[in-house]
Design a protein around this motif. Structure first.
Motif, PDB file in Angstrom:
ATOM      1  N   LYS A  88       0.850  -1.192   0.000  1.00 47.13           N
ATOM      2  CA  LYS A  88       0.000   0.000   0.000  1.00 47.13           C
ATOM      3  C   LYS A  88       0.883   1.239   0.000  1.00 47.13           C
ATOM      4  O   LYS A  88       1.880   1.302   0.713  1.00 47.13           O
ATOM      5  N   VAL A  89       0.526   2.219  -0.816  1.00 51.39           N
ATOM      6  CA  VAL A  89       1.279   3.461  -0.910  1.00 51.39           C
ATOM      7  C   VAL A  89       0.331   4.627  -0.659  1.00 51.39           C
ATOM      8  O   VAL A  89      -0.868   4.446  -0.438  1.00 51.39           O
ATOM      9  N   ALA A  90       0.879   5.831  -0.725  1.00 51.12           N
ATOM     10  CA  ALA A  90       0.069   7.019  -0.445  1.00 51.12           C
ATOM     11  C   ALA A  90      -1.074   7.141  -1.444  1.00 51.12           C
ATOM     12  O   ALA A  90      -0.909   6.913  -2.642  1.00 51.12           O
ATOM     13  N   SER A  91      -2.221   7.538  -0.941  1.00 55.37           N
ATOM     14  CA  SER A  91      -3.391   7.739  -1.786  1.00 55.37           C
ATOM     15  C   SER A  91      -3.289   9.058  -2.533  1.00 55.37           C
ATOM     16  O   SER A  91      -2.678  10.024  -2.059  1.00 55.37           O
ATOM     17  N   MET A  92      -3.879   9.106  -3.719  1.00 58.83           N
ATOM     18  CA  MET A  92      -3.944  10.344  -4.477  1.00 58.83           C
ATOM     19  C   MET A  92      -4.734  11.396  -3.703  1.00 58.83           C
ATOM     20  O   MET A  92      -5.569  11.078  -2.856  1.00 58.83           O
ATOM     21  N   LEU A  93      -4.475  12.638  -4.005  1.00 63.38           N
ATOM     22  CA  LEU A  93      -5.190  13.727  -3.350  1.00 63.38           C
ATOM     23  C   LEU A  93      -6.618  13.846  -3.860  1.00 63.38           C
ATOM     24  O   LEU A  93      -7.522  14.258  -3.126  1.00 63.38           O
ATOM     25  N   TYR A  94      -6.809  13.482  -5.137  1.00 53.87           N
ATOM     26  CA  TYR A  94      -8.112  13.661  -5.781  1.00 53.87           C
ATOM     27  C   TYR A  94      -8.526  12.372  -6.455  1.00 53.87           C
ATOM     28  O   TYR A  94      -7.759  11.418  -6.567  1.00 53.87           O
ATOM     29  N   GLN A  95      -9.771  12.360  -6.922  1.00 48.33           N
ATOM     30  CA  GLN A  95     -10.292  11.219  -7.657  1.00 48.33           C
ATOM     31  C   GLN A  95     -10.225  11.522  -9.146  1.00 48.33           C
ATOM     32  O   GLN A  95     -10.638  12.591  -9.595  1.00 48.33           O
ATOM     33  N   HIS A  96      -9.680  10.553  -9.889  1.00 47.78           N
ATOM     34  CA  HIS A  96      -9.500  10.723 -11.326  1.00 47.78           C
ATOM     35  C   HIS A  96     -10.064   9.492 -12.035  1.00 47.78           C
ATOM     36  O   HIS A  96      -9.696   8.363 -11.708  1.00 47.78           O
ATOM     37  N   GLY A  97     -10.900   9.689 -12.997  1.00 48.83           N
ATOM     38  CA  GLY A  97     -11.379   8.601 -13.825  1.00 48.83           C
ATOM     39  C   GLY A  97     -11.161   8.941 -15.284  1.00 48.83           C
ATOM     40  O   GLY A  97     -11.304  10.093 -15.684  1.00 48.83           O
ATOM     41  N   ARG A  98     -10.790   7.935 -16.069  1.00 49.18           N
ATOM     42  CA  ARG A  98     -10.598   8.129 -17.518  1.00 49.18           C
ATOM     43  C   ARG A  98      -9.627   9.277 -17.797  1.00 49.18           C
ATOM     44  O   ARG A  98      -9.893  10.142 -18.634  1.00 49.18           O
ATOM     45  N   CYS A  99      -8.514   9.293 -17.109  1.00 47.01           N
ATOM     46  CA  CYS A  99      -7.591  10.415 -17.278  1.00 47.01           C
ATOM     47  C   CYS A  99      -6.223   9.920 -17.717  1.00 47.01           C
ATOM     48  O   CYS A  99      -5.833   8.792 -17.422  1.00 47.01           O
ATOM     49  N   PRO A 100      -5.470  10.778 -18.420  1.00 47.20           N
ATOM     50  CA  PRO A 100      -4.077  10.431 -18.725  1.00 47.20           C
ATOM     51  C   PRO A 100      -3.239  10.381 -17.447  1.00 47.20           C
ATOM     52  O   PRO A 100      -3.279  11.294 -16.627  1.00 47.20           O
ATOM     53  N   ILE A 101      -2.517   9.293 -17.269  1.00 44.80           N
ATOM     54  CA  ILE A 101      -1.528   9.154 -16.203  1.00 44.80           C
ATOM     55  C   ILE A 101      -0.206   8.876 -16.903  1.00 44.80           C
ATOM     56  O   ILE A 101      -0.071   7.871 -17.595  1.00 44.80           O
ATOM     57  N   ASP A 102       0.776   9.745 -16.726  1.00 38.76           N
ATOM     58  CA  ASP A 102       2.024   9.620 -17.474  1.00 38.76           C
ATOM     59  C   ASP A 102       3.226   9.640 -16.551  1.00 38.76           C
ATOM     60  O   ASP A 102       3.232  10.350 -15.528  1.00 38.76           O
ATOM     61  N   VAL A 103       4.258   8.887 -16.931  1.00 39.64           N
ATOM     62  CA  VAL A 103       5.546   8.944 -16.250  1.00 39.64           C
ATOM     63  C   VAL A 103       6.398  10.003 -16.930  1.00 39.64           C
ATOM     64  O   VAL A 103       6.587   9.979 -18.157  1.00 39.64           O
ATOM     65  N   LEU A 104       6.907  10.938 -16.143  1.00 41.92           N
ATOM     66  CA  LEU A 104       7.761  11.992 -16.672  1.00 41.92           C
ATOM     67  C   LEU A 104       9.207  11.513 -16.727  1.00 41.92           C
ATOM     68  O   LEU A 104       9.563  10.479 -16.150  1.00 41.92           O
ATOM     69  N   ALA A 105      10.058  12.282 -17.397  1.00 42.03           N
ATOM     70  CA  ALA A 105      11.441  11.867 -17.613  1.00 42.03           C
ATOM     71  C   ALA A 105      12.235  11.758 -16.320  1.00 42.03           C
ATOM     72  O   ALA A 105      13.241  11.045 -16.267  1.00 42.03           O
ATOM     73  N   ASP A 106      11.813  12.452 -15.266  1.00 45.96           N
ATOM     74  CA  ASP A 106      12.536  12.357 -13.991  1.00 45.96           C
ATOM     75  C   ASP A 106      12.017  11.224 -13.117  1.00 45.96           C
ATOM     76  O   ASP A 106      12.468  11.054 -11.985  1.00 45.96           O
ATOM     77  N   GLY A 107      11.069  10.433 -13.625  1.00 46.43           N
ATOM     78  CA  GLY A 107      10.534   9.296 -12.892  1.00 46.43           C
ATOM     79  C   GLY A 107       9.293   9.596 -12.090  1.00 46.43           C
ATOM     80  O   GLY A 107       8.678   8.680 -11.539  1.00 46.43           O
ATOM     81  N   HIS A 108       8.917  10.881 -11.996  1.00 43.98           N
ATOM     82  CA  HIS A 108       7.675  11.230 -11.310  1.00 43.98           C
ATOM     83  C   HIS A 108       6.474  10.877 -12.195  1.00 43.98           C
ATOM     84  O   HIS A 108       6.606  10.644 -13.404  1.00 43.98           O
ATOM     85  N   VAL A 109       5.292  10.856 -11.590  1.00 49.01           N
ATOM     86  CA  VAL A 109       4.065  10.498 -12.295  1.00 49.01           C
ATOM     87  C   VAL A 109       3.132  11.705 -12.296  1.00 49.01           C
ATOM     88  O   VAL A 109       2.993  12.395 -11.279  1.00 49.01           O
ATOM     89  N   LEU A 110       2.483  11.953 -13.438  1.00 53.89           N
ATOM     90  CA  LEU A 110       1.524  13.042 -13.581  1.00 53.89           C
ATOM     91  C   LEU A 110       0.132  12.481 -13.812  1.00 53.89           C
ATOM     92  O   LEU A 110      -0.065  11.622 -14.676  1.00 53.89           O
ATOM     93  N   ALA A 111      -0.844  12.950 -13.034  1.00 57.27           N
ATOM     94  CA  ALA A 111      -2.260  12.654 -13.267  1.00 57.27           C
ATOM     95  C   ALA A 111      -2.926  13.937 -13.746  1.00 57.27           C
ATOM     96  O   ALA A 111      -2.806  14.983 -13.106  1.00 57.27           O
ATOM     97  N   TYR A 112      -3.660  13.836 -14.864  1.00 60.70           N
ATOM     98  CA  TYR A 112      -4.139  15.030 -15.575  1.00 60.70           C
ATOM     99  C   TYR A 112      -5.653  14.980 -15.735  1.00 60.70           C
ATOM    100  O   TYR A 112      -6.186  14.300 -16.610  1.00 60.70           O
ATOM    101  N   GLY A 113      -6.372  15.689 -14.842  1.00 65.36           N
ATOM    102  CA  GLY A 113      -7.815  15.824 -14.984  1.00 65.36           C
ATOM    103  C   GLY A 113      -8.557  14.520 -14.834  1.00 65.36           C
ATOM    104  O   GLY A 113      -8.198  13.648 -14.058  1.00 65.36           O
ATOM    105  N   GLY A 114      -9.654  14.387 -15.587  1.00 61.89           N
ATOM    106  CA  GLY A 114     -10.453  13.179 -15.564  1.00 61.89           C
ATOM    107  C   GLY A 114     -11.851  13.411 -15.024  1.00 61.89           C
ATOM    108  O   GLY A 114     -12.374  14.522 -15.060  1.00 61.89           O
TER     109      GLY A 114
END
Length: 647
Positions: A88-114
């Protein structure tokens, strides 16, 4: 023809293609969207409270599971995801459905809208730091109040490019400053359910769903949009909201599946479309790609989920298919596809070349299950990443280790979904396998030189951090992209601060077996030396000199260890360190040595910097001299290990 879910076991199916295997440790939650992290783990979303059913023409859409990434799947010590465990890891701050989730070049993850609860749009964005296990709020671009039913992509230079459906507005995220700027105008406004495909020529192909058969290409360098010729066959007829998946193939062309049974193929070199194959019925039921997920297999085929078509005519059901460049054919379907539409399945290409499948949280029992698809065939060797430079000695717990080569980002983003979810894998992973145990360890990669696809012979690079729990010893290193590994690179994994000898010489004595690598580990692989001629009777007839290089020029701790044995008693061993201040050897230990391994560690006092020379050079001498009766005339030494620990 097998029914959905039939033939899911290895060797049990009669359809072409691969087979499905259930995870041994099924998730303790309803798993939805997934994202492969650069340390080889899989971030998996947990279904939250669903929203109400919503109308789509004369069909009511089922409640939409809202996704929150709160779990990770960790492969086991043998690199198996099927036998992996859940953390188990930290929960997201918000709820996202049907959204782009991308790994950035520095290894971080971006969740975009939804989507939020109630199938309402959200403008929330956030980033995930996998080291700190923290999600951080990211302001919405340009004051947008909603971001939904839209695509996004990480561009070759690392910026994230996103759009706002129905408005035509676009935005660019700087991954360093995490600030947004306006993107190019000119995108068509009716952009719900489009598919975006990153191309090797520095453009982004946008196939319109609601504006079908229209298509546009985004020129990344020029920050501009251009219309392409229309699709030669209609892929969208309004019977379902979502488009089918699209995929850049190893041959450089793009396969686009329709909402319906049709498909098209785009050739970026000519900018033209051709008609692709149609999907074939299953048990008399017509199937199409509405909202389906797809992954590019290592063998170059596209694995995708298709559904009963048109929606509302048949009960919801989904099946797995492959596209091989010529035809679309049914393969064994994941058991969790039974009784549901494919938009409720998410596919993720793993570093093993398998594809992980989740179900989007329907109420049936299979909805809680996850499966891995093992494809048939293999990759073309020309598709492999190649490693040109990497250190031969890898320290456990070390960070920012450089590695360079070609094709580190694979030939494709390797994923597409008509449901807007992204699980692209066009970034390198570093996998190290211990030679003795076969155990597998993934290193976290970050700061990739590019996020482009199909980079060919262009040199690329990344940095990797080695986990603390990695096993010590001779190992093989692989760079993996799109589930395809490079050729094995021999490396020696050592504890933090260990310096292996880079050269050796027998100042006195005759080499009778072994070599430099024999000195790296106490593993029974020995460097063997017989007595040799000397200038005077008091000189040691075996003198081994080893040299290395440390990155620590002002050490706070310094030691040297040698493990060795003789083929006879009556011999003494002395260990000396070269003093760069005096230009002489300092003898730090002398003792008798017998026919069993003797391990000796010398630790000098005083100013340790005197034992480190220009450029971090270090040097030691191990000498052997007869002190009593021996059992053989020409005695010999076997040295199993000699190295420094400098911190």
């Amino acid at each position: 023809i097998l029914a959905a879910g039939a033939g899911a076991g290895h060797g049990g199916h009669t359809l072409p293609g691969g087979y499905w295997t259930p995870l041994v440790n099924q998730p303790p939650f309803k798993a939805v969207q997934m994202q492969l992290l650069t340390d080889g783990s899989v971030l998996v979303g947990q279904s939250a409270l669903p929203g109400p059913s919503t109308p789509l023409g004369n069909v009511w859409m089922p409640p939409m599971p809202i996704e929150q990434f709160v779990w990770k799947l960790i492969p086991d010590i043998n690199g198996s995801y099927v036998n992996g465990t859940w953390v188990k890891v930290a929960s997201m701050l918000y709820q996202h459905g049907r959204c782009p989730i991308d790994v950035l070049a520095d290894g971080h993850v971006l969740a975009y809208g939804g989507e939020n609860i109630g199938n309402t749009s959200t403008n929330k964005c956030e980033t995930y730091d996998p080291i700190a296990d923290v999600w951080t709020d990211l302001p919405a671009p340009l004051g947008w109040t909603w971001i939904n039913w839209t695509e996004g992509a990480v561009l070759p230079d690392g910026r994230f490019f996103g759009t706002q459906a129905q408005s035509g507005m676009t935005a660019l995220l700087d991954p360093v400053s995490l600030t947004w700027s306006a993107g190019a105008s000119g995108k068509w406004t009716n952009s719900e359910w489009d598919t975006w495909t990153l191309l090797p020529n520095g453009t982004l192909l946008d196939v319109q769903c609601r504006d079908a058969p229209g298509c546009q290409v985004y020129n990344i360098a020029g920050n501009s949009w251009k219309e392409t010729p229309p699709l030669p066959v209609n892929l969208y007829d309004g019977s379902a909201a979502e488009f089918g998946p699209a995929m850049l193939l190893p041959n450089g062309k793009v396969f686009q599946m329709g909402t319906n049974t049709h498909s098209c193929v785009y050739d970026p070199s000519s900018g033209t479309w051709t008609v692709g194959p149609d999907s074939q019925p299953v048990n008399g039921v017509t199937v199409g790609g509405s909202g389906g997920s797809a992954a590019l297999l290592p063998n170059g085929h596209v694995l995708m989920s298709l559904a009963a078509y048109p929606r509302g005519v048949y009960p919801d059901n989904g099946w797995s298919f492959e596209y091989d460049g010529a035809s679309i054919y049914q393969v064994a379907s994941a058991p969790n596809m039974a009784g549901t539409e494919p938009s409720r399945q998410c596919l993720l290409l793993l570093p093993t070349g398998q594809v992980l499948s989740t179900h989007r949280g329907d109420t049936d029992a299979a909805g809680d299950q996850m499966f891995a698809y093992t494809p048939d065939g293999t990759y073309d060797p020309s598709w492999q990443p190649t490693v040109s430079t990497v250190a031969g000695t890898i320290h456990a717990w070390s960070i920012n280790n450089p590695i360079s080569g070609t094709q580190f980002n694979g030939l494709s983003q390797a994923h597409s979904s008509g449901f807007q979810e992204l699980t692209a894998t066009n970034y390198p992973l570093v996998r190290i396998q211990n030679n003795a145990t076969g155990h597998v360890f993934y290193c976290r990669t970050h700061d990739h030189s590019t996020m482009a696809v199909a980079t060919g012979s262009t040199p690329v690079s990344t940095l990797f951090d080695v986990p603390s729990g990695i096993e010590i010893g001779p190992s093989k290193l692989y760079v993996v992209a799109n589930g395809i590994p490079s050729a094995a690179q021999p490396v020696n994994v050592v504890s933090p601060g260990v310096v292996l000898p880079s050269t050796f010489s027998l100042f006195r004595g005759v080499l009778s077996g072994g070599g430099l690598s024999s000195l790296f580990f106490a593993d029974g692989n020995t460097l063997n030396a017989l007595t040799g001629p000397t200038l005077n009777p008091s000189e040691a007839p075996i003198q081994l000199v080893v040299s290395g290089t440390t990155t620590v020029t002002s050490p706070t701790s310094f030691s040297f260890t040698v493990t060795a044995k003789m083929n006879t008693p009556g011999i003494a061993q002395s260990v000396s360190l070269w003093n760069y201040s005096t230009g002489t050897y300092d003898v730090l230990d002398t003792r008798a040595i017998g026919t069993s391994n003797l391990s000796v560690t010398v630790t000098p006092g005083g100013s340790l910097s005197r034992y480190v020379g220009p450029g971090g050079a270090v040097q030691a001498r191990i000498a052997y001299v007869q002190t009593g009766p021996t059992l053989v005339f020409r005695w010999a030494a076997s040295v199993d290990l000699s190295n420094w620990l400098i911190q």
